[in-house]
Design an enzyme around this catalytic site. Structure first.
Site, PDB file in Angstrom:
ATOM      1  N   SER A   1      44.072  51.577  -1.432  1.00 31.97           N
ATOM      2  CA  SER A   1      44.798  50.279  -1.080  1.00 31.97           C
ATOM      3  C   SER A   1      46.029  50.209  -1.915  1.00 31.97           C
ATOM      4  O   SER A   1      46.954  49.339  -1.805  1.00 31.97           O
ATOM      5  CB  SER A   1      43.579  49.157  -1.582  1.00 31.97           C
ATOM      6  OG  SER A   1      43.658  49.099  -2.965  1.00 31.97           O
TER       7      SER A   1
ATOM      8  N   LYS B   1      45.814  45.927  -8.177  1.00 36.61           N
ATOM      9  CA  LYS B   1      46.955  45.517  -7.180  1.00 36.61           C
ATOM     10  C   LYS B   1      48.143  45.330  -8.044  1.00 36.61           C
ATOM     11  O   LYS B   1      48.483  45.278  -8.864  1.00 36.61           O
ATOM     12  CB  LYS B   1      46.517  43.986  -6.445  1.00 36.61           C
ATOM     13  CG  LYS B   1      44.978  44.120  -5.724  1.00 36.61           C
ATOM     14  CD  LYS B   1      44.899  45.092  -4.743  1.00 36.61           C
ATOM     15  CE  LYS B   1      43.606  45.097  -4.038  1.00 36.61           C
ATOM     16  NZ  LYS B   1      43.356  46.141  -2.849  1.00 36.61           N
TER      17      LYS B   1
END
Length: 234
Positions: A53, A121
């Site tokens: 990701s 993230k």
């Protein structure tokens, strides 16, 4: 000086020498564990990247160190890559309980807490920011300013869905660099709006430590956000 006090340790038997060796090794191990515990509690901690990701900033199977003094003595900023606890249940439950060995590695800081799950993230929106994506514009906009994001995975759009959110106080809006493969804030708006609590942030990802071919620092790309204006509420 008495004969006893003048006794040379070298004159003692092999059992004494073995005991002295074991004692010295034990002292070294205790000191090493204590230092590791202090470092992982207050300064840095190791984390493992299991998914794509955040490609290509972070690759699958990378090991990273996160600076635990952020947030704290140092503050978070847009662009920072952060490690945060999965307090909102974005991830499926752990398939199995950690082993005793994993718990030991967690205690000394080689692994994160074995009974908790973490995500990595990039911060796109800070408290008060309005973050939006309009396909007609083709760029993420923060407080009305479009940004160019060089860290996005090659061939990806800034987002596969349109959205417009204003980040509440004490929260952040996060997105993965591999936008087409990241179940980030955009995909969890049904859980507290997709916002991550700052108290869930464990630290800022600072260094890739493994594999050796990828040694280096993790860039926050401050230049991307340099022209973003302060939120209107400020």
């Amino acid at each position: 000086m008495s004969a006893a006090s003048a006794e040379n340790p070298q004159d003692k038997g092999p059992l004494y020498k073995i005991w002295r060796f074991i004692r010295e090794i034990a002292i070294i191990v205790v000191i090493a564990l204590a230092l590791s515990f202090v470092i992982k509690t207050f300064f840095f901690r190791a984390y493992y990247i299991p998914s794509g990701s955040m490609e290509h900033t972070l690759e699958v199977n990378d090991r990273i160190f996160a600076n635990l003094m952020v947030p704290g003595p140092f503050e978070l900023n847009r662009g920072d890559v952060v490690v945060f606890r999965d307090d909102l249940g974005w991830l499926p439950p752990l398939a199995q309980s950690p082993t005793a060995f994993e718990n030991v590695l967690s205690f000394v800081g080689i692994l994160p807490a074995a009974d908790e799950q973490y995500l990595v993230k990039r911060i796109i929106g800070m408290p008060g920011d309005t973050v939006e994506y309009d396909a007609a514009v083709g760029k993420i906009m923060i407080n009305g300013e479009a940004i160019d994001e060089p860290y996005i995975y090659t061939g990806n759009q800034p987002s596969d869905m349109e959205f417009s959110v204003t980040v509440p106080e004490g929260k952040i809006w996060v997105m993965g660099d591999h936008r087409a493969a990241s179940a980030d804030s955009r995909f969890h708006t049904d859980i507290e709006g997709g916002f991550v609590d700052m108290d869930s942030v464990q630290g800022r990802a600072s260094v890739i430590s493994w594999p050796t071919s990828r040694w280096g620092t993790i860039d926050s790309h401050d230049e991307v956000f340099a022209n973003v204006p302060a939120p209107a509420s400020n």
